[in-house]
Write a protein that holds these residues in place. Structure first.
Motif, PDB file in Angstrom:
ATOM      1  N   SER A   1       0.822  -1.210   0.000  1.00  0.00           N
ATOM      2  CA  SER A   1       0.000   0.000   0.000  1.00  0.00           C
ATOM      3  C   SER A   1       0.859   1.265   0.000  1.00  0.00           C
ATOM      4  CB  SER A   1      -0.934   0.009   1.204  1.00  0.00           C
ATOM      5  OG  SER A   1      -1.920  -0.990   1.074  1.00  0.00           O
ATOM      6  N   ALA A   2       0.412   2.252  -0.785  1.00  0.00           N
ATOM      7  CA  ALA A   2       1.069   3.558  -0.856  1.00  0.00           C
ATOM      8  C   ALA A   2       0.005   4.608  -0.581  1.00  0.00           C
ATOM      9  CB  ALA A   2       1.708   3.773  -2.233  1.00  0.00           C
ATOM     10  N   LEU A   3      -0.055   5.038   0.650  1.00  0.00           N
ATOM     11  CA  LEU A   3      -1.075   5.999   1.069  1.00  0.00           C
ATOM     12  C   LEU A   3      -0.423   7.280   1.550  1.00  0.00           C
ATOM     13  CD1 LEU A   3      -3.381   3.532   3.035  1.00  0.00           C
ATOM     14  CD2 LEU A   3      -3.821   4.500   0.776  1.00  0.00           C
ATOM     15  N   GLY A   4      -1.104   8.401   1.313  1.00  0.00           N
ATOM     16  CA  GLY A   4      -0.590   9.680   1.788  1.00  0.00           C
ATOM     17  C   GLY A   4       0.780   9.962   1.219  1.00  0.00           C
ATOM     18  N   GLY A   5       1.757  10.176   2.129  1.00  0.00           N
ATOM     19  CA  GLY A   5       3.110  10.477   1.690  1.00  0.00           C
ATOM     20  C   GLY A   5       3.700   9.411   0.800  1.00  0.00           C
ATOM     21  N   GLY A   6       3.265   8.165   0.950  1.00  0.00           N
ATOM     22  CA  GLY A   6       3.752   7.097   0.083  1.00  0.00           C
ATOM     23  C   GLY A   6       3.372   7.316  -1.363  1.00  0.00           C
ATOM     24  N   LEU A   7       2.119   7.710  -1.597  1.00  0.00           N
ATOM     25  CA  LEU A   7       1.707   7.987  -2.970  1.00  0.00           C
ATOM     26  C   LEU A   7       2.349   9.276  -3.479  1.00  0.00           C
ATOM     27  CD1 LEU A   7       0.086   7.130  -5.410  1.00  0.00           C
ATOM     28  CD2 LEU A   7      -1.885   8.345  -4.480  1.00  0.00           C
ATOM     29  N   GLU A   8       2.576  10.228  -2.594  1.00  0.00           N
ATOM     30  CA  GLU A   8       3.245  11.466  -3.011  1.00  0.00           C
ATOM     31  C   GLU A   8       4.662  11.172  -3.507  1.00  0.00           C
ATOM     32  OE1 GLU A   8       1.683  15.201  -0.649  1.00  0.00           O
ATOM     33  OE2 GLU A   8       2.219  13.622   0.774  1.00  0.00           O
ATOM     34  N   ILE A   9       5.350  10.277  -2.828  1.00  0.00           N
ATOM     35  CA  ILE A   9       6.686   9.871  -3.299  1.00  0.00           C
ATOM     36  C   ILE A   9       6.570   9.214  -4.672  1.00  0.00           C
ATOM     37  CG2 ILE A   9       8.598   8.275  -2.870  1.00  0.00           C
ATOM     38  CD1 ILE A   9       8.084   8.733   0.149  1.00  0.00           C
ATOM     39  N   ALA A  10       5.590   8.331  -4.829  1.00  0.00           N
ATOM     40  CA  ALA A  10       5.409   7.632  -6.100  1.00  0.00           C
ATOM     41  C   ALA A  10       5.046   8.597  -7.230  1.00  0.00           C
ATOM     42  CB  ALA A  10       4.331   6.561  -5.953  1.00  0.00           C
TER      43      ALA A  10
ATOM     44  N   ILE B   1      -3.752  -4.318  -1.555  1.00  0.00           N
ATOM     45  CA  ILE B   1      -2.998  -3.069  -1.665  1.00  0.00           C
ATOM     46  C   ILE B   1      -3.962  -1.915  -1.907  1.00  0.00           C
ATOM     47  CG2 ILE B   1      -1.389  -1.795  -3.159  1.00  0.00           C
ATOM     48  CD1 ILE B   1       0.156  -4.405  -3.502  1.00  0.00           C
ATOM     49  N   ARG B   2      -3.693  -0.778  -1.269  1.00  0.00           N
ATOM     50  CA  ARG B   2      -4.487   0.428  -1.460  1.00  0.00           C
ATOM     51  C   ARG B   2      -3.563   1.583  -1.827  1.00  0.00           C
ATOM     52  NH1 ARG B   2      -7.507  -3.058  -1.127  1.00  0.00           N
ATOM     53  NH2 ARG B   2      -9.492  -3.270  -0.001  1.00  0.00           N
ATOM     54  N   LEU B   3      -4.045   2.420  -2.747  1.00  0.00           N
ATOM     55  CA  LEU B   3      -3.333   3.625  -3.130  1.00  0.00           C
ATOM     56  C   LEU B   3      -4.279   4.807  -2.992  1.00  0.00           C
ATOM     57  CD1 LEU B   3      -2.445   1.172  -5.334  1.00  0.00           C
ATOM     58  CD2 LEU B   3      -0.771   2.929  -5.900  1.00  0.00           C
ATOM     59  N   GLY B   4      -3.784   5.896  -2.419  1.00  0.00           N
ATOM     60  CA  GLY B   4      -4.640   7.057  -2.264  1.00  0.00           C
ATOM     61  C   GLY B   4      -4.004   8.120  -1.404  1.00  0.00           C
ATOM     62  N   LEU B   5      -4.724   9.219  -1.297  1.00  0.00           N
ATOM     63  CA  LEU B   5      -4.285  10.357  -0.492  1.00  0.00           C
ATOM     64  C   LEU B   5      -5.380  10.644   0.538  1.00  0.00           C
ATOM     65  CD1 LEU B   5      -2.920  12.481  -3.474  1.00  0.00           C
ATOM     66  CD2 LEU B   5      -1.530  11.390  -1.699  1.00  0.00           C
ATOM     67  N   PRO B   6      -5.394   9.889   1.645  1.00  0.00           N
ATOM     68  CA  PRO B   6      -6.494   9.981   2.607  1.00  0.00           C
ATOM     69  C   PRO B   6      -6.318  11.039   3.690  1.00  0.00           C
ATOM     70  CG  PRO B   6      -5.066   8.178   3.223  1.00  0.00           C
ATOM     71  CD  PRO B   6      -4.463   8.797   1.976  1.00  0.00           C
ATOM     72  N   GLU B   7      -5.408  11.982   3.488  1.00  0.00           N
ATOM     73  CA  GLU B   7      -5.120  12.963   4.545  1.00  0.00           C
ATOM     74  C   GLU B   7      -6.368  13.716   5.009  1.00  0.00           C
ATOM     75  OE1 GLU B   7      -1.112  12.491   2.482  1.00  0.00           O
ATOM     76  OE2 GLU B   7      -3.221  12.404   1.947  1.00  0.00           O
ATOM     77  N   VAL B   8      -7.319  13.917   4.107  1.00  0.00           N
ATOM     78  CA  VAL B   8      -8.528  14.675   4.464  1.00  0.00           C
ATOM     79  C   VAL B   8      -9.276  14.012   5.613  1.00  0.00           C
ATOM     80  CG1 VAL B   8     -10.042  13.505   2.797  1.00  0.00           C
ATOM     81  CG2 VAL B   8     -10.542  15.864   3.490  1.00  0.00           C
ATOM     82  N   THR B   9      -9.178  12.698   5.736  1.00  0.00           N
ATOM     83  CA  THR B   9      -9.895  11.988   6.799  1.00  0.00           C
ATOM     84  C   THR B   9      -9.289  12.260   8.171  1.00  0.00           C
ATOM     85  OG1 THR B   9      -8.555   9.976   6.552  1.00  0.00           O
ATOM     86  CG2 THR B   9     -10.563  10.148   5.217  1.00  0.00           C
ATOM     87  N   LEU B  10      -8.106  12.876   8.189  1.00  0.00           N
ATOM     88  CA  LEU B  10      -7.472  13.265   9.441  1.00  0.00           C
ATOM     89  C   LEU B  10      -7.375  14.784   9.561  1.00  0.00           C
ATOM     90  CD1 LEU B  10      -4.597  10.621   9.615  1.00  0.00           C
ATOM     91  CD2 LEU B  10      -6.790  10.590  10.815  1.00  0.00           C
ATOM     92  N   GLY B  11      -8.169  15.484   8.738  1.00  0.00           N
ATOM     93  CA  GLY B  11      -8.205  16.938   8.829  1.00  0.00           C
ATOM     94  C   GLY B  11      -7.039  17.639   8.172  1.00  0.00           C
TER      95      GLY B  11
ATOM     96  N   PRO C   1      -2.636  16.601   1.529  1.00  0.00           N
ATOM     97  CA  PRO C   1      -1.320  16.053   1.165  1.00  0.00           C
ATOM     98  C   PRO C   1      -0.313  17.189   1.024  1.00  0.00           C
ATOM     99  CG  PRO C   1      -3.065  15.127  -0.205  1.00  0.00           C
ATOM    100  CD  PRO C   1      -3.662  16.290   0.524  1.00  0.00           C
ATOM    101  N   GLY C   2       0.671  17.215   1.900  1.00  0.00           N
ATOM    102  CA  GLY C   2       1.611  18.336   1.917  1.00  0.00           C
ATOM    103  C   GLY C   2       2.938  18.052   1.261  1.00  0.00           C
ATOM    104  N   GLY C   3       3.103  16.861   0.661  1.00  0.00           N
ATOM    105  CA  GLY C   3       4.359  16.501   0.026  1.00  0.00           C
ATOM    106  C   GLY C   3       4.311  16.592  -1.490  1.00  0.00           C
TER     107      GLY C   3
END
Length: 687
Positions: free
Chosen positions: A108-117, A131-141, A144-146
């Motif tokens: 899985s590449a989530l958040g910063g992981g997908l930003e690197i990719a 495996i999951r890919l996505g930018l789920p930062e919104v669910t934590l308020g 994606p800052g990277g």
């Protein structure tokens, strides 16, 4: 080394991320390792044919280090911004290396992981549905800052990127390829690396789309009136969904649109500043604390009795094939558990089973033979529950766990229906069961640790988040949520406009307006619960007997308005149309009601938080995490707040006590803060 650097005879460098700990996360260790790796790549550029970026961990990269993120304040914001810009700068140098860089994503590449990719020129993903890919930062308020907002918008265009960013969707590999942010799939880890190497050889001098001269953001044709009309309407559409209490989606929208109108590097700076604004805000701290740290602790077994071996339920009997029973049967069967669904008639059991494989419908208790767990889900009637529980216990395995799905009746009393109360427990599911994530496990006075642990393991197996509470009428969730509904009906009795109550509740972040909820659970059920409470506890007469809310409910029920299932309650439900508030409620309207919008909001939120404090004081709740997670996942308490206990923390305990005293002086003693809360406020202690 946190990132292993290996160059082979063909000049292909493999960077393998392998940070200390169980997962790769974006912290100081990563920053130093990636900085060193990029600097070495730049120094050896002439000898390099390309780069494969992969991971030695089960996941590709887990994202930002939330322990660091929750600690960002306005005081250390400049330091945090420096860290963010350094991380983004490293990824920018990587994609401008002048050599092909491929992300070989084997987990899985989530958040910063997908930003690197996304900073790599090509992305190959292992075709594994886990495996999951996505930018789920919104669910934590957060956002994606990277570089995630900037790159995804330039790759897909705002219309395709914004739903992924603003809803935090996590896609399986095949869907990520179809969505356009992953390029190809690999059937094995060997093929993953082979495809990455092949792409490097075929593309010796790639460039990111946004670095190609003349690149335009997809769907952002300047001068196109359609583009401007869509973007100009977006904030209003978003505000209708979030009611302004979730800042992250609004900042994502702003970063995406503003960033699309400027050059790439300026867009990165815009993104970083919006990220920092969210990270220093209270909402992100509320959501990270509850939906990451407390939720993970719960799901890891924080409330599970220690010293009890884990067990796997093999055959579950469900009593009652109505909406709740059929839902419990469905989620159990889909988790691979054999299910027997029993109702009074075989026809009813078959209807409840539907076409879900793994469910055996029956009208006979004898078919419960071999069940190591039985869950009762019949009507909220003590006599009926006692009857079916006793019959089920005699038919199931001798050591089977016997559970009740009751939402209000004390478990200790219901346990008298079985011969061994130590094997009896409450398993309170929420409707609709397949969608609702929470299960409230209720421990009766005689429930054993082994029984509680087996119930916990079953809940985790079927994909639910279990909180554990002690016995008491209404337990935690029904008891606390009941105050929300009752307070709203009380305001109707006082003359507050029903539309104001519903709109303010949703604006405050509640999942559903309290009058709409009242219709869903039925007005008759609320009266039945009141009557059962009075029958069991005559001392409750003073609090419930003359309560103005019940007078309203009694009037409506007497007129046949029993709720949605009965054709109408507080709302009308026209066939084929949207529901609307029943005009007949105008009888309660008073021009001099004198309740401000702020008071309406605070009455609805404070009454639930105060009841949570009482549950903690009484030992019904033994964990603040269970309180917060249970309130949001169980009854839709404003997620932005992080839950009922965290709402008090973020409000400020001293300020909360002062405001609660005002509400008590104005609207009734039910708002008077407990002594324990005053003591916490005085000592500066938080929940």
């Amino acid at each position: 080394m946190a990132i292993h650097y290996e160059r082979d005879d063909e000049g292909i460098v493999t960077l393998t991320m392998d940070m200390s700990g169980s997962a790769n996360v974006m912290n100081a260790e990563y920053q130093q390792a990636m900085g060193a790796a990029v600097t070495r790549l730049e120094a050896e550029r002439d000898e390099i044919a390309g780069v494969v970026l992969t991971s030695a961990k089960k996941t590709f990269f887990a994202g930002g280090d939330l322990k660091l993120l929750i600690g960002i304040t306005r005081e250390n914001a400049a330091e945090a911004l420096g860290f963010v810009e350094e991380v983004k700068g490293q990824l920018r140098r990587l994609e401008l290396l002048g050599r092909p860089v491929v992300a070989a994503i084997g987990g899985s590449a989530l958040g910063g992981g997908l930003e690197i990719a996304l900073a790599c020129h090509h992305r190959v993903v292992l075709d594994d549905d886990r495996i999951r890919l996505g930018l789920p930062e919104v669910t934590l308020g957060l956002l994606p800052g990277g570089g995630g907002v900037t790159r995804l918008v330039r790759l897909l265009g705002p219309q395709a990127a914004l739903p992924l960013l603003m809803e935090g969707k996590q896609l399986r590999p095949a869907r990520a390829v179809r969505a356009g942010f992953a390029h190809e799939l690999a059937s094995s880890r060997e093929e993953l690396i082979a495809k990455a190497r092949a792409w490097i050889k075929d593309n010796p001098q790639p460039r990111q789309p946004w670095d190609v001269k003349g690149h335009t953001v997809p769907g952002m044709r300047f001068g196109d009136p359609g583009v401007y009309s869509t973007l100009s309407a977006a904030p209003a559409v978003l505000r209708k969904k979030t009611h302004g209490v979730f800042p992250a989606p609004e900042k994502i929208l702003a970063a995406a649109v503003e960033g699309a109108l400027v050059d790439f590097d300026t867009a990165l700076k815009i993104e970083a500043r919006y990220f920092l604004e969210l990270a220093t805000g209270q909402v992100a701290k509320n959501m990270i604390g509850t939906f990451w740290f407390q939720l993970n602790e719960i799901e890891a077994g924080g409330s599970r009795p220690s010293g009890v071996d884990r067990t796997a339920v093999t055959r579950v009997g469900v009593l009652g094939a109505g909406m709740m029973g059929s839902g419990i049967a469905e989620v159990s069967a889909k988790a691979g558990v054999e299910v027997v669904l029993k109702d009074v008639t075989l026809e009813a059991a078959r209807r409840g089973a539907g076409d879900t494989p793994g469910i055996t419908p029956t009208d006979s208790y004898a078919d419960l033979a071999g069940c190591d767990l039985v869950v009762e889900a019949v009507f909220e009637n003590r006599e009926l529950k006692n009857e079916v529980l006793a019959a089920a216990e005699s038919a199931a395995l001798p050591g089977a766990v016997i559970a009740s799905n009751t939402s209000t009746l004390p478990i200790t009393g219901l346990a008298n229906a079985v011969t061994d109360p130590s094997r009896f427990v409450g398993l309170h599911f929420f409707s609709p069961v397949p969608k609702m994530r929470l299960v409230e496990i209720i421990r009766g006075e005689k429930t054993s640790d082994e029984t509680l642990a087996r119930a916990f393991d079953y809940a985790r197996r079927i994909g639910k988040t279990p909180i554990v509470v002690n016995d008491g009428r209404g337990f935690y969730t029904s008891r606390t949520f009941g105050t929300y509904v009752t307070e709203a009906v009380s305001m109707v009795a006082e003359g507050v406009p029903p539309a104001l109550i519903e709109n303010v509740a949703r604006r405050a972040g509640m999942a559903v307006g309290p009058l709409a909820v009242s219709d869903e659970v039925t007005l008759t059920l609320q009266l039945e619960i009141r009557d059962q409470t009075l029958a069991d506890d005559p001392d409750a007469t003073g609090a419930l007997g003359g309560h103005p809310a019940f007078a309203v409910l009694e009037e409506l029920v007497a007129e046949g308005r029993t709720g949605r299932s009965g054709g109408g309650g507080f709302y009308e439900y026209p066939e084929g149309g949207e529901k609307f508030l029943w005009p007949g409620l105008a009888r309660y309207a008073r021009e001099d009601a004198g309740v401000t919008e702020r008071d309406v909001e605070d009455r609805l939120l404070f009454i639930q938080s105060l009841e949570t404090v009482r549950c903690l004081d009484e030992g019904v709740l033994t964990s603040v995490g269970d309180a917060n997670v249970g309130s949001v996942l169980g009854f839709g308490f404003a997620p932005w707040s992080g839950g009922t206990a965290q709402f008090i923390n973020s409000y400020g305990l001293g300020e909360f006590v002062q405001r609660a005293d005002y509400l008590a002086d104005t609207y009734g003693e039910r708002f008077r803060p407990p002594a324990s809360l005053r003591e916490r406020a005085a000592s500066g202690e938080h929940f």
